[in-house]
Design an enzyme around this catalytic site. Sequence first.
Site, PDB file in Angstrom:
ATOM      1  N   ALA A   1       5.111   6.525  -1.880  1.00  0.00           N
ATOM      2  CA  ALA A   1       3.753   6.384  -1.499  1.00  0.00           C
ATOM      3  C   ALA A   1       2.849   6.863  -2.539  1.00  0.00           C
ATOM      4  O   ALA A   1       1.802   6.348  -2.719  1.00  0.00           O
ATOM      5  CB  ALA A   1       3.523   7.168  -0.266  1.00  0.00           C
TER       6      ALA A   1
ATOM      7  N   ALA B   1       0.825  -1.207   0.000  1.00  0.00           N
ATOM      8  CA  ALA B   1       0.000   0.000   0.000  1.00  0.00           C
ATOM      9  C   ALA B   1       0.855   1.251   0.000  1.00  0.00           C
ATOM     10  O   ALA B   1       1.877   1.326   0.679  1.00  0.00           O
ATOM     11  CB  ALA B   1      -0.931   0.010   1.208  1.00  0.00           C
ATOM     12  N   CYS B   2       0.430   2.230  -0.777  1.00  0.00           N
ATOM     13  CA  CYS B   2       1.065   3.534  -0.760  1.00  0.00           C
ATOM     14  C   CYS B   2      -0.031   4.593  -0.813  1.00  0.00           C
ATOM     15  O   CYS B   2      -1.214   4.273  -0.750  1.00  0.00           O
ATOM     16  CB  CYS B   2       2.063   3.690  -1.900  1.00  0.00           C
ATOM     17  SG  CYS B   2       1.332   3.818  -3.534  1.00  0.00           S
ATOM     18  N   ASP B   3       0.352   5.819  -0.914  1.00  0.00           N
ATOM     19  CA  ASP B   3      -0.614   6.895  -0.824  1.00  0.00           C
ATOM     20  C   ASP B   3      -1.647   6.835  -1.936  1.00  0.00           C
ATOM     21  O   ASP B   3      -2.822   7.087  -1.724  1.00  0.00           O
ATOM     22  CB  ASP B   3       0.118   8.236  -0.845  1.00  0.00           C
ATOM     23  CG  ASP B   3      -0.799   9.390  -0.468  1.00  0.00           C
ATOM     24  OD1 ASP B   3      -1.618   9.199   0.440  1.00  0.00           O
ATOM     25  OD2 ASP B   3      -0.683  10.462  -1.071  1.00  0.00           O
TER      26      ASP B   3
END
Length: 733
Positions: free
Chosen positions: A543, A430-432
């Site tokens: 992210a 997961a990233c931004d």
Amino acid sequence: MTTKTEAKRGFSPRVALQKVGTSLSNMVMPNIPALIAWGILTAFFIEDGWTPNAPLESAVGPMIHYLLPLLIANTGGRMIYEARGAVVGVIATMGVIAGSDWLIAQDNAAALEEWLASGKAEADFAALPEVHMFIGAMIMAPLAAWIMKKLDRLWQDHIPAGFEMLVNMFSAGIFGFIMLAAGFFGLAPLVNALMTLLANGVAALINAHLLPLVSILIEPAKVFFLNNAINHGVLTPLGIADAATNGKSVLFLLESNPGPGVGILLAYTIFGRGAARASAPGAAIIQFFGGIHEIYFPYVLMKPILILAAVGGGMSGVFVNVLFNTGLKAPASPGSILAIYGVAARDSYLGITLAVLAAAGVSFLLSTLFLKIGKQDDGDIAAATAKMEEMKGKKSSVAGALTGAGAGAGAAAAADGSGHTGRIDKIVFACDAGMGSSAMGATVLRKKVRAAGFADVEVTNKAISSLNDEWDVVVTQKELTDRARQRTGSAVHVSVDQFMNSPRYDEVVELVHERNDPQAETDSEPVAGATAATVGAGAAGAAGAGAGGGHGRRAAEKTAPQHESAGAAGASEAPDSSDAAAASDTSAASPEILSPGSIVLTGTATDSASGIDEAGALLVGAGAVDQGYVDAMHAREATVSTFMGNGLAIPHGTNDAKSTIKRSAMSFVRYPDGIEWNGNPTKFVIGIAGVGNEHLELLQKVAMTFSDPAQVERLEQATSAEEILAIFGDEKE
């Protein structure tokens, strides 16, 4: 032993029922505040409430009949297919509600006609009440969302460019109508019949004064974490229907009474030994006032005969509640005495108090007897907590903190404070924004997981904002771990300080070996605290990777299925159709995304700020972005570093900068002598701007290239832009 064999061997009806209960709980629990609000509305403003108010009372019926089931439908659909699933699920559930109302109206009309034909007065006729479609919503919404998700995958690769929004909007609308009709004519009659059967069964138990016997089922089910299927699947819908008709329901008190657990904990406080005795008083306070019932389960598991004490206490509490005709206006969640008093009917406070005291007294006496007559050691509360967590499939942060147990399967899970102790089936990077750096990291990690022989373990990438608590392992950059943990509290959380060759990837693979195939021999040495997640400083960011533009979802979630398979072409097995299509489309687009004119072999920048300017200028020069996007790249870097590891940085803009992106593009700048990037030596800077998924295939190739030291050396020795393109093009995942 293969993972499939292990999975098959590990299946049990108890586990299946736990999963059903968890799904039901996940649909109901987020909407408990709405149920409580409805309970307050009825407690104060109906005709026999504390402060009757006819105008406000008019909201009671629509809220219970339409709003609450549709909220549950929204949550259930969103669990399966996010916003698109939520919309389709709500449409389909409306069909079930309308179908149920139509059936009830037909039955009432026929019954009234027969009533009048017998010469009786219409004023004396008692019409059948409405059936509130909570169970219908729990069935129909996830089903509709799941089918919609499968249908989208069938045609997503065949939509002509420019027609995505049209197809996605109309397909969801048409399919929603079809499911509405199916719910109206198909599911509504079944749910009406089921609710009638269940209601008649409960009424029979009450009339025969046998309702206390349900504690024989409920109390053991609580300890073995099977209660959610009973509580949220049966008792809550029936209780709401009962409360809507009678203003209160005793069914809400069958499982939430804290008395049985408090009695057991008090017995340990006085007659227990060792760590169990020392921790029991604190557990009693948490259980009674905090409503966390699971905290007493390990004490029962240390001496399983105490289940009889819980059953005895539960039966006593139900008996007193029935005797005093008590009830709650809405579900009490959590099962705290404060929450129970908060939604109690105005005539039920005395009866509820006596019921809690009776339940606690009986369970205390029985527990004391069992503790006295049986052999009692010092009480291995830590082992009992571990056993409880193994049955639950999740780590109990409350029980673990109270008892000091590092319980659960695997020290790694405890090390990072995760709540997951079972099999690893779903891993998300997961990233931004969920499209750039996370796709790269997922590609590398997926390849390692596949190479270890776990082809059935899903490894994908998503934006943190779209995560829910369904993932077993969540991998993020260090600065983003806390955000991810807020959304996925029961997952193992792994923080990385780089995305290319992080040692944390090998630790994740080791954890998969440990959880899924513990008897298998692995080539790697076990790593202490394998998933202890917090690793050095560094990279965050990526992210956001996809750089602004395409990181929101396309209209009607066109990108959602692609999200889930992003990078799958990098796996050792054959890619599925969506991956193949993505590979085909992107291969054709790659020269445009990264063109020779956007490649610089000897950059002039000296630090991260000038490196961003240089990479951003190439994107502007290629006509892909406006100058405002370069400003957004600096804004992103000020929040989270985009250093990726292995001498690579991938600067990109914020999500708010998507309006400045004209098309997907990438730029490549090499610094033979290296530059300093937020404290990290960097030789390569790749700027990215993404409108959709067009850049992902090349980005995944970049990830695989930089995870291979030999390929990085080739990039260092390359003498032309064409050679750089060839290296990325030659990289076979």
